[in-house]
Design a protein around this motif. Structure first.
Motif, PDB file in Angstrom:
ATOM      1  N   SER A   1      -2.618  -8.399   7.786  1.00 51.04           N
ATOM      2  CA  SER A   1      -2.776  -7.494   6.653  1.00 51.04           C
ATOM      3  C   SER A   1      -1.924  -6.233   6.820  1.00 51.04           C
ATOM      4  CB  SER A   1      -4.236  -7.148   6.428  1.00 51.04           C
ATOM      5  OG  SER A   1      -4.753  -6.556   7.579  1.00 51.04           O
TER       6      SER A   1
ATOM      7  N   ILE B   1       1.106  -4.787   5.579  1.00 54.78           N
ATOM      8  CA  ILE B   1       1.921  -5.142   4.429  1.00 54.78           C
ATOM      9  C   ILE B   1       3.282  -4.467   4.520  1.00 54.78           C
ATOM     10  CG2 ILE B   1       2.007  -5.093   1.907  1.00 54.78           C
ATOM     11  CD1 ILE B   1      -0.406  -6.587   3.031  1.00 54.78           C
TER      12      ILE B   1
ATOM     13  N   GLY C   1       0.256   8.488   9.421  1.00 52.16           N
ATOM     14  CA  GLY C   1      -0.149   7.586   8.354  1.00 52.16           C
ATOM     15  C   GLY C   1       0.821   6.464   8.033  1.00 52.16           C
TER      16      GLY C   1
ATOM     17  N   GLY D   1       1.421   3.857   9.986  1.00 50.69           N
ATOM     18  CA  GLY D   1       0.951   2.570  10.508  1.00 50.69           C
ATOM     19  C   GLY D   1       1.217   2.343  11.993  1.00 50.69           C
TER      20      GLY D   1
ATOM     21  N   LEU E   1      -1.671   0.473  13.668  1.00 54.95           N
ATOM     22  CA  LEU E   1      -1.689  -0.949  13.305  1.00 54.95           C
ATOM     23  C   LEU E   1      -0.662  -1.729  14.110  1.00 54.95           C
ATOM     24  CD1 LEU E   1      -1.907  -1.235   9.414  1.00 54.95           C
ATOM     25  CD2 LEU E   1      -3.663  -1.643  11.130  1.00 54.95           C
TER      26      LEU E   1
ATOM     27  N   ASN F   1       4.155  11.311  16.498  1.00 57.23           N
ATOM     28  CA  ASN F   1       4.537  11.592  15.108  1.00 57.23           C
ATOM     29  C   ASN F   1       5.442  12.802  15.034  1.00 57.23           C
ATOM     30  OD1 ASN F   1       2.892  13.838  15.255  1.00 57.23           O
ATOM     31  ND2 ASN F   1       1.198  12.887  14.172  1.00 57.23           N
TER      32      ASN F   1
ATOM     33  N   LEU G   1       1.464  -2.784  -1.402  1.00 52.01           N
ATOM     34  CA  LEU G   1       0.383  -2.051  -0.737  1.00 52.01           C
ATOM     35  C   LEU G   1      -0.729  -1.729  -1.728  1.00 52.01           C
ATOM     36  CD1 LEU G   1       2.488   0.343   1.521  1.00 52.01           C
ATOM     37  CD2 LEU G   1       0.713  -1.212   2.350  1.00 52.01           C
TER      38      LEU G   1
ATOM     39  N   ARG H   1      -1.592   5.997   4.669  1.00 50.63           N
ATOM     40  CA  ARG H   1      -2.983   6.455   4.704  1.00 50.63           C
ATOM     41  C   ARG H   1      -3.332   7.177   3.403  1.00 50.63           C
ATOM     42  NH1 ARG H   1      -3.178   9.370   9.110  1.00 50.63           N
ATOM     43  NH2 ARG H   1      -4.133   7.783  10.415  1.00 50.63           N
TER      44      ARG H   1
ATOM     45  N   GLU I   1      -3.714   4.719   0.549  1.00 52.70           N
ATOM     46  CA  GLU I   1      -5.006   4.040   0.636  1.00 52.70           C
ATOM     47  C   GLU I   1      -6.132   4.947   0.127  1.00 52.70           C
ATOM     48  OE1 GLU I   1      -5.868   2.419   4.521  1.00 52.70           O
ATOM     49  OE2 GLU I   1      -7.620   1.337   3.794  1.00 52.70           O
TER      50      GLU I   1
END
Ligand SMILES: Nc1ncnc2c1ncn2[C@@H]1O[C@H](COP(=O)(O)OP(=O)(O)OP(=O)(O)O)[C@@H](O)[C@H]1O
Ligand SMILES: [Mg+2]
Length: 447
Positions: free
Chosen positions: A140, A142, A172, A174, A177, A282, A322, A355, A358
């Motif tokens: 998941s 994407i 944010g 990813g 992930l 980051n 997304l 993020r 979402e």
């Protein structure tokens, strides 16, 4: 770590006895004579021991208040009534156990120890369940943009090896992930994945957190404890916000990366581990290198396989996918998203990246009353931004240095003086901010 027990008892004598017993048994103790006094102490307690009958607010009300704050907090009820009914009531209301007054102190200690053990086990299970959930996330992640497709290919290739990976990208995008995807596609997938958030750990605790300690290494070290690296042995250690690691720890990390060895705090026995390291940042580590706040040798050891995750605004073609993905994932009852809504999403800069996307979709779904999410349902944080050159000019009469200082002061103000948070607002590492503050002659918190 010592467990902290909040004991609430209105009878002063009994309160003292309980305090003596509990601290004698190695617990930290907070005492309160009323439930009202206890409420502000709830959030630092590992367990609450409360009398049922208290002057104003009752033990039952305190139990409810405790669980509103933290549903997992174990609460033990003491009751003088000795009837089965009150005890049953308390258990129904969510107490983990009860003791009937008068009780023997040995019995009380046993009940507390058992409750703490159960609660530790439950935490452990929750962690495992979370990990299990993440296991299926790779599919998941994407991204149809060229950049993301290349990243997926790199993930698969690098997962097969033990090579150190450095993930870079704005907040944010990813990184988390991807780090998990690498682990769960690697031969280590059934071994531990241990995330270490370098910003969240205070500097003075970092060494013991990472490398563990021996009994007696410092005041309060009543037992020995393995650190995060030992926990990650045979698995993967994910060092998040690596730019915030203080210089003293950087040397030790370098040794872990080079030799896979270290010592626990207070021990001279060298431990060898087999760990895969993934780091994320980051902020621009290169800038930190130039300023000397991040070791160059460590940087090169980390940067074996660099993966740069581009900000969402540089891969706008991922937005429709997304958006559909998040509607499907979050939209109970809402089945699709209109073209106009997608169009609106495509005209925004997404400073908070995926993020933020979402979150925006989640919020918009709340307002949506039909089966399709429409443009009107979508509330963006600010008006769509197009940057004109004018935005880049300095305010009149201000030098670049003055301007920088103004921004730093503003960030500190917004972060109420919290440097890590201010650094995040500015997109700097904590070290880089510290460096700038020292340049401004502001080192120790004065603003
Ligand atoms: N490509 C993607 N596909 C699906 N969901 C994504 C994708 N990228 C990010 N997300 C989601 O966006 C949120 C933020 O992602 P993540 O925590 O990985 O970001 P990060 O780069 O680690 O951010 P930070 O620097 O703030 O820690 C998560 O909820 C994640 O599931
Ligand atoms: Mg992250």
């Amino acid at each position: 770590m010592k467990k902290r027990i909040l004991a609430v008892e209105d009878e002063e004598k009994l309160r003292r006895v309980i305090e003596l017993q509990l601290s004698g048994a190695g617990y930290d103790v907070d005492l309160a004579g009323t439930a009202e006094e206890a409420v502000p102490l709830l959030d630092r307690a590992d367990l609450v021991l409360t009398d049922l009958k208290l002057p104003a607010m009752s033990g039952q009300d305190l139990l409810a208040a405790a669980h509103r704050q933290n549903a997992q907090l174990p609460v033990i009820i003491m009751t003088a009534f000795g009837t089965v009914e009150t005890a049953v009531e308390a258990m129904k209301a969510g107490a983990v156990d009860f003791v009937l007054k008068p009780f023997s102190l040995d019995h009380l200690l046993r009940v507390i120890a058992k409750a703490l053990e159960v609660s530790a086990l439950r935490d452990e299970n929750r962690k495992l369940r979370e990990e299990l959930g993440h296991r299926y996330q790779f599919d998941s992640i994407i991204g149809h943009s060229r950049a993301m497709q290349e990243i997926f290919a790199t993930v698969i290739r690098v997962a097969a090896t033990r090579a150190t990976v450095l993930l870079a990208g704005e907040s944010g995008v990813g990184k988390d992930l991807i780090a998990r995807a690498i682990h769960y596609h690697s031969p280590r997938r059934d071994r531990p994945f241990v995330k270490i958030n370098c910003t969240a750990i205070p500097e003075n605790l970092m060494e013991s957190e990472l490398f563990g300690y021996e009994k007696g290494a410092f005041t309060g070290a009543n037992t020995s404890k393995p650190g995060k690296f030992e926990q990650a042995d045979t698995g993967t250690a994910f060092l998040d916000e690596i730019g915030d690691v203080p210089a003293s720890i950087q040397v030790k990390l370098l040794r872990v990366l080079q030799e896979r060895e270290f010592e626990r705090l207070g021990s001279n026995k060298t431990l060898r581990i087999d760990v895969r390291v993934i780091a994320a940042t980051n902020a621009d580590l290169r800038a930190a290198l130039e300023q000397g706040t991040f070791r160059e040798d460590l940087y090169y050891r980390l940067n074996v396989v660099p993966i740069n995750l581009p900000p969402l605004r540089q891969r706008m073609e991922d937005i429709p996918l997304l958006a559909h993905h998040f509607v499907a994932k979050l939209g109970s009852g809402v089945e699709s998203i209109s073209d106009a809504a997608i169009e609106k999403l495509m005209h925004y800069q997404w400073p908070g990246n995926v993020r933020e996307l979402e979150n925006v979709i989640e919020r918009s779904l709340v307002l949506c009353s039909s089966r399709t999410l429409e443009a009107a349902d979508i509330r963006l944080d600010t008006a769509p931004k197009t940057r004109g050159l004018g935005d880049y000019f300095l305010p009149e009469g201000m030098s670049l240095d003055e301007y920088e200082q103004t921004i730093i002061r503003e960030a500190l103000k917004r972060a109420s003086g919290n440097k890590s948070q201010a650094a995040r607002l500015l997109g700097l590492t904590r070290n880089a901010l510290r460096y700038r503050l020292s340049q401004m002659g502001l080192e120790s918190g004065e603003v």
